[in-house]
Design an enzyme around this catalytic site. Structure first.
Site, PDB file in Angstrom:
ATOM      1  N   ASN A 100      35.248   1.208 -13.788  1.00 10.48           N
ATOM      2  CA  ASN A 100      35.597  -0.199 -13.583  1.00 10.48           C
ATOM      3  C   ASN A 100      36.795  -0.358 -12.658  1.00 10.48           C
ATOM      4  O   ASN A 100      37.690   0.498 -12.591  1.00 10.48           O
ATOM      5  CB  ASN A 100      35.849  -0.911 -14.915  1.00 10.48           C
ATOM      6  CG  ASN A 100      36.944  -0.290 -15.759  1.00 10.48           C
ATOM      7  OD1 ASN A 100      37.000   0.932 -15.938  1.00 10.48           O
ATOM      8  ND2 ASN A 100      37.825  -1.126 -16.303  1.00 10.48           N
ATOM      9  N   GLU A 102      39.608  -3.445 -11.429  1.00 11.26           N
ATOM     10  CA  GLU A 102      40.154  -4.788 -11.632  1.00 11.26           C
ATOM     11  C   GLU A 102      41.177  -5.107 -10.555  1.00 11.26           C
ATOM     12  O   GLU A 102      41.808  -4.194  -9.993  1.00 11.26           O
ATOM     13  CB  GLU A 102      40.818  -4.886 -13.008  1.00 11.26           C
ATOM     14  CG  GLU A 102      39.871  -4.628 -14.167  1.00 11.26           C
ATOM     15  CD  GLU A 102      40.587  -4.495 -15.497  1.00 11.26           C
ATOM     16  OE1 GLU A 102      39.900  -4.316 -16.525  1.00 11.26           O
ATOM     17  OE2 GLU A 102      41.841  -4.562 -15.519  1.00 11.26           O
ATOM     18  N   HIS A 113      32.382  -3.684 -12.690  1.00  8.53           N
ATOM     19  CA  HIS A 113      32.161  -3.006 -13.957  1.00  8.53           C
ATOM     20  C   HIS A 113      31.692  -1.579 -13.702  1.00  8.53           C
ATOM     21  O   HIS A 113      31.107  -1.274 -12.658  1.00  8.53           O
ATOM     22  CB  HIS A 113      31.130  -3.772 -14.777  1.00  8.53           C
ATOM     23  CG  HIS A 113      31.582  -5.140 -15.186  1.00  8.53           C
ATOM     24  ND1 HIS A 113      31.690  -5.524 -16.500  1.00  8.53           N
ATOM     25  CD2 HIS A 113      31.973  -6.217 -14.446  1.00  8.53           C
ATOM     26  CE1 HIS A 113      32.115  -6.780 -16.571  1.00  8.53           C
ATOM     27  NE2 HIS A 113      32.286  -7.224 -15.326  1.00  8.53           N
ATOM     28  N   GLU A 115      29.311   0.206 -14.929  1.00  8.53           N
ATOM     29  CA  GLU A 115      27.866   0.345 -14.733  1.00  8.53           C
ATOM     30  C   GLU A 115      27.473  -0.072 -13.316  1.00  8.53           C
ATOM     31  O   GLU A 115      26.643   0.583 -12.677  1.00  8.53           O
ATOM     32  CB  GLU A 115      27.115  -0.519 -15.754  1.00  8.53           C
ATOM     33  CG  GLU A 115      27.325  -0.077 -17.197  1.00  8.53           C
ATOM     34  CD  GLU A 115      28.529  -0.732 -17.870  1.00  8.53           C
ATOM     35  OE1 GLU A 115      28.519  -0.866 -19.090  1.00  8.53           O
ATOM     36  OE2 GLU A 115      29.501  -1.107 -17.166  1.00  8.53           O
ATOM     37  N   CYS A 140      28.558  -4.701 -21.519  1.00  9.01           N
ATOM     38  CA  CYS A 140      28.704  -6.124 -21.805  1.00  9.01           C
ATOM     39  C   CYS A 140      27.467  -6.876 -21.299  1.00  9.01           C
ATOM     40  O   CYS A 140      26.616  -6.312 -20.613  1.00  9.01           O
ATOM     41  CB  CYS A 140      29.966  -6.678 -21.146  1.00  9.01           C
ATOM     42  SG  CYS A 140      29.903  -6.693 -19.338  1.00  9.01           S
ATOM     43  N   CYS A 143      26.858  -6.707 -17.534  1.00 11.93           N
ATOM     44  CA  CYS A 143      26.260  -5.464 -17.032  1.00 11.93           C
ATOM     45  C   CYS A 143      24.792  -5.350 -17.406  1.00 11.93           C
ATOM     46  O   CYS A 143      23.987  -4.815 -16.646  1.00 11.93           O
ATOM     47  CB  CYS A 143      27.034  -4.269 -17.570  1.00 11.93           C
ATOM     48  SG  CYS A 143      28.692  -4.148 -16.884  1.00 11.93           S
TER      49      CYS A 143
END
Length: 308
Positions: A100, A102, A113, A115, A140, A143
């Protein structure tokens, strides 16, 4: 200022219920992943399986903590790793790592993310069929929706530390490409013969843009990040039927840079270029918004080109 540096563990061994590597073996593997930009090819996998006396699925799950080390998570401090097991054009198994990303001081919707990162890594590097994806934590809803755009969405296995799933179990009554009249999908895009009219474009940038999966906006677009010492990193636009989980070309390229173990700063980055399709542009504004968080980076160059 935005944080754009991953943290890789130093002088630590990798030991879990799936595999055991000593400090030297783990350090060597970290170095290999960095030099190979987050990919283990079929020969690498066979050698490691023989060396550790494990199956490739055990190796897949055992290496997920290494993928997590490449996360850039200044907001959540929650480091997620994912590895896609996919077949290439020769039906050979490769592992594609992801983590991930950010962006501090930016909208949370701009994050990448894990994935997405791993799938993006496989997609950009020629994978043809996803067989499994191993993830450090349960995916989540965002994803799950992103994965639902994949050609193999109904087939591949999702491996969590303690459980295995099919996507349909995690996303019942799903909404996908066919609900918008789109018979194609990520890894199985609609064939086209178009090229950019501008013959002076960077050849790799143009081909990366033409390979974008853009059935909804038609904005064939890509980003090129050039570094001073480590070559170029390309990202392509990957859209989603639910729109929001779409992966922008800048996100795609940045994810590739981080998986190669590089930091996103003025010491690393020489130039950034965005190529978009004239008449369908939609990426320049969000790209500038992300880059505005960073100090001393070069301004993004934006090219709008006609298709013919």
């Amino acid at each position: 200022m935005a944080s754009a540096t991953f943290t890789v563990q130093q002088d630590t061994a990798l030991t879990n219920s799936h595999i055991t590597l000593n400090v030297a073996q783990t350090a060597s593997l970290r170095s290999q992943l960095k030099s190979q930009r987050g990919i283990l090819n079929s020969n690498n996998i066979k050698q490691l399986c023989a060396q550790l006396n494990v199956s490739d699925d055990a190796l897949l799950q055992g290496l997920v903590p290494l993928a997590s080390e490449y996360a850039v998570a200044p907001i959540s401090d929650f480091h997620v790793g994912a590895i896609v097991k996919a077949l290439d054009e020769n039906d050979e198994v490769n592992f594609y790592f992801g983590a991930n990303v950010e962006f501090d001081h930016q909208a949370l919707s701009l994050v990448v993310h894990a994935e997405q990162s791993a799938i993006n890594n496989a997609w950009l590097n020629g994978a043809k069929k996803i067989v499994k994806i191993a993830i450090s934590d349960a995916p989540c809803g965002y994803c799950r929706q992103f994965m639902n755009e994949l050609a193999d969405a109904k087939e591949f296995d999702i491996l969590l530390p303690e459980q295995h799933f099919k996507l349909a179990e995690l996303l019942p009554h799903s909404f996908g490409p066919t609900d918008l009249g789109n018979a194609f999908s990520l890894f199985n895009p609609e064939p086209h013969q178009q090229v950019f009219a501008n013959a002076q474009l960077d050849e790799k940038l143009a081909s990366t843009a033409l390979n974008a999966y853009v059935p909804y906006s038609k904005n064939f677009s890509a980003v090129k990040i050039s570094t001073f010492k480590n070559g170029d990193f390309y990202g392509s636009y990957a859209e989603n039927a639910a729109y929001s989980p779409s992966l922008s070309p800048l996100q795609s390229a940045l994810s590739q840079l981080f998986i190669a173990g590089l930091s996103f700063n003025e010491s690393t980055v020489k130039s950034i270029t965005l190529l978009e399709t004239a008449g369908h542009e939609n990426q320049a504004g969000v790209a500038r918004a992300v880059l505005a968080s960073f100090k001393n980076l070069p301004a993004i160059g934006v090219i709008s080109a006609q298709l013919k």
